[in-house]
Design a protein around this motif. Structure first.
Motif, PDB file in Angstrom:
ATOM      1  N   ARG A 255       7.932   0.516  22.332  1.00 18.16           N
ATOM      2  CA  ARG A 255       7.695   1.826  21.721  1.00 18.16           C
ATOM      3  C   ARG A 255       7.014   2.781  22.705  1.00 18.16           C
ATOM      4  NH1 ARG A 255       3.629   4.600  19.643  1.00 18.16           N
ATOM      5  NH2 ARG A 255       2.134   2.906  19.973  1.00 18.16           N
TER       6      ARG A 255
ATOM      7  N   TYR B  86       6.882  -5.737  22.047  1.00 17.88           N
ATOM      8  CA  TYR B  86       7.378  -4.746  21.101  1.00 17.88           C
ATOM      9  C   TYR B  86       6.568  -3.463  21.114  1.00 17.88           C
ATOM     10  CZ  TYR B  86       9.795  -2.965  16.998  1.00 17.88           C
ATOM     11  OH  TYR B  86      10.561  -2.198  16.151  1.00 17.88           O
ATOM     12  N   GLU B  87       5.247  -3.574  21.169  1.00 10.80           N
ATOM     13  CA  GLU B  87       4.424  -2.370  21.194  1.00 10.80           C
ATOM     14  C   GLU B  87       4.696  -1.546  22.448  1.00 10.80           C
ATOM     15  OE1 GLU B  87       1.586   0.603  20.349  1.00 10.80           O
ATOM     16  OE2 GLU B  87       2.784  -0.777  19.122  1.00 10.80           O
ATOM     17  N   ASP B  88       4.962  -2.222  23.559  1.00  6.16           N
ATOM     18  CA  ASP B  88       5.246  -1.503  24.796  1.00  6.16           C
ATOM     19  C   ASP B  88       6.683  -0.994  24.849  1.00  6.16           C
ATOM     20  OD1 ASP B  88       2.710  -1.608  25.979  1.00  6.16           O
ATOM     21  OD2 ASP B  88       3.014  -3.698  26.528  1.00  6.16           O
TER      22      ASP B  88
ATOM     23  N   ASP C 164       7.586 -10.539  19.008  1.00  7.16           N
ATOM     24  CA  ASP C 164       6.879  -9.305  19.344  1.00  7.16           C
ATOM     25  C   ASP C 164       6.255  -9.305  20.728  1.00  7.16           C
ATOM     26  OD1 ASP C 164       7.599  -8.224  16.952  1.00  7.16           O
ATOM     27  OD2 ASP C 164       5.631  -8.426  15.995  1.00  7.16           O
TER      28      ASP C 164
ATOM     29  N   TYR D 299       1.022  -0.517  31.102  1.00  2.00           N
ATOM     30  CA  TYR D 299       1.277  -1.206  29.829  1.00  2.00           C
ATOM     31  C   TYR D 299       0.685  -2.612  29.843  1.00  2.00           C
ATOM     32  CZ  TYR D 299       4.561   2.636  29.872  1.00  2.00           C
ATOM     33  OH  TYR D 299       5.105   3.890  29.987  1.00  2.00           O
TER      34      TYR D 299
END
Length: 507
Positions: free
Chosen positions: A484, A480-482, A120, A470
């Protein structure tokens, strides 16, 4: 698409400047089809919707004025199936940077429908390979990834006599800021017309040196190919020809220093207890209002003011006051990467300072290697080679150049930022967005903001300029969050840049 007659050329692998970054003393030849396409069908669930799409990957030649092919560029074209009106379907044209880097990074880690199997935070995992990208923008736009000459499977071709052109010829024709833009615009015009995309809204996206490329292409396509764009996305941008030397260059590093120090818990408790964005807002204000003017004063700064700046820069950077003073307030990034965590006996990554490295000696003033780049090559290299052969059915013995031989690169007359400004002025539809990671030390995010502030000094087009940051590095999408967030920002940018049916291109 109607078939184009196949032209097969014998390519000399002996020529290091053309084919491989590795030295070789063995002469040999390989033949590959310089005008060829392989098509496969696929399915995916993207942004919550199931879609079918077609992937066309292959080579398309670049011709000289006499109609002789001088290079063949490899591309991968993703097209959503069953689109009723292709004139309303956007096309995103994607480049990476280097110069000399293949269009692999954003292809299989950011916008494409297949991405790396990584954790992640973006670190490699075995077994290497790919997985579906649920956040790809393929639901909103078709995408073509282009490999410039000598990157990926793209190559310079022999001349009419079957000999490889000289290094001087190659540099003049391909390997420079302006040569790169000129030939790629010509190549893109052919691609757009072959694939019947003349009426589609068009967007360019480039990462790192790719931002220099797409900034120049926006103007070149518009003024030499008469191809008008709707948007340009600059991911981790270079200076794009906008000068920021001297005190500006030194001052702009401080917010990046602060972000990295915050990530590694190297700031004091008062700052560590704040959210990153709250810290950066404070540091950015200090940088513009105090640090930059202090640096501009040079040796004429008073002792009292200098000491106050030393204390504050130390506080925001996580470096000791002694170290800041020894560098006369101007701290090189290479020194920062070595110094910040010297007491922990690790170094920082250049492109993403979340990554840590181990040097032979704790002493010294620059890291031995870049841990983030070696980490990325772990997973990208096997994944892209497997992907083309096994999933896209594109098989060739030509080496896939992650980094191809394109140097020396001619950086003279780099005015692409001004040309991008002019393209925006000429084209009321054209929007620009910058995407940057806070932990990127190679093209730091505050420089990206500076680009936007100075791209249009008049301020009359600022409503068409936007910035997104970011909590990751140069390739922010690896987290992973970035992945998205960055795709969502890109998707929204594309949608918002599309004019209404009755909205004419006028002021």
């Amino acid at each position: 698409m109607a078939a184009v007659p196949k032209i097969v050329s014998s390519l000399l692998l002996l020529c290091v400047s053309t084919f491989s970054v590795a030295n070789s003393n063995q002469q040999g030849t390989l033949s590959f089809d310089i005008d060829h396409q392989v098509t496969t069908k696929h399915k995916a669930t993207i942004n919550g919707s199931k879609i079918n799409y077609t992937v066309s990957t292959g080579t398309q030649p670049l011709w000289d004025d006499e109609g002789h092919p001088i290079a063949s560029l490899h591309y991968t074209y993703y097209k959503k199936d069953k689109v009723k009106d292709i004139a309303k379907r956007p096309l995103l044209i994607s480049f990476n940077g280097g110069p000399g880097s293949a269009s692999v990074w954003m292809h299989i880690a950011y916008t494409g429908p297949r991405v790396l199997k990584i954790d992640d935070e973006g670190y490699p995992l075995q077994p290497y390979g790919l997985k579906d990208n649920p956040y790809s923008v393929l639901d909103t736009t078709d995408i073509v990834f282009v490999n410039p000459v000598n990157t990926g499977y793209s190559r310079v071709l022999p001349d009419k006599q079957g000999k490889m052109p000289s290094k001087d010829f190659q540099k003049k024709r391909f390997f420079g800021v302006n040569a790169d833009v000129k030939y790629l615009a010509t190549w893109l015009n052919t691609f757009i017309n072959r694939h019947d995309r003349a009426l589609s809204p068009k967007f360019l996206i480039g990462e790192s040196y790719g931002t220099t490329r797409v900034a120049g292409l926006a103007h070149e396509l518009q003024n030499q190919q008469w191809m008008y764009l709707n948007g340009v996305i600059l991911v981790s941008p270079t200076d794009i020809g906008i000068k920021r030397d001297g005190p500006v260059k030194a001052a702009n590093r401080l917010p990046y220093f602060a972000a990295t120090a915050w990530y590694h818990n190297a700031l004091n408790d008062q700052l560590q207890d704040k959210d990153l964005l709250e810290v950066l807002e404070e540091v950015e204000t200090y940088t513009l209002n105090t640090y930059l003017p202090a640096l501009a004063k040079g040796a004429m700064i008073s002792s009292e003011e200098k000491q106050a700046v030393i204390t504050q820069v130390s506080k925001y950077s996580g470096l000791t006051e002694r170290f800041v003073a020894q560098n006369n307030l101007d701290i090189p990034t290479s020194a920062f990467w070595k110094e910040l965590l010297r007491d922990r006996e690790v170094t920082l990554g250049r492109l993403d300072s979340r990554y840590l490295g181990i040097d032979k000696r704790v002493a010294g003033d620059i890291p031995d290697y870049w841990p983030e780049l070696t980490s990325w090559l772990h997973s990208f290299t096997p994944a892209i080679n497997h992907y083309f052969r096994q999933e896209l059915n594109y098989k060739t013995d030509i080496k896939y150049n992650m980094f191809g031989p394109v140097r020396p690169w001619d950086r003279t007359k780099n005015t692409v930022g001004e040309r991008l400004r002019l393209a925006m002025a000429q084209n009321p539809y054209l929007h620009v967005m910058v995407q940057s990671g806070y932990y990127d030390g190679a093209t730091n995010y505050f420089d990206g903001k500076y680009n936007l502030w100075h791209l249009d000094p008049s301020g009359k087009m600022k409503d068409r300029l936007s910035f997104k940051g970011y909590r990751s590095g140069h390739m922010m999408y690896l987290r992973y969050e970035d992945l998205r967030l960055s795709n969502e920002d890109l998707r929204n940018f594309i949608i918002q840049a599309l004019p209404q049916a009755s909205e004419a291109a006028k002021y």
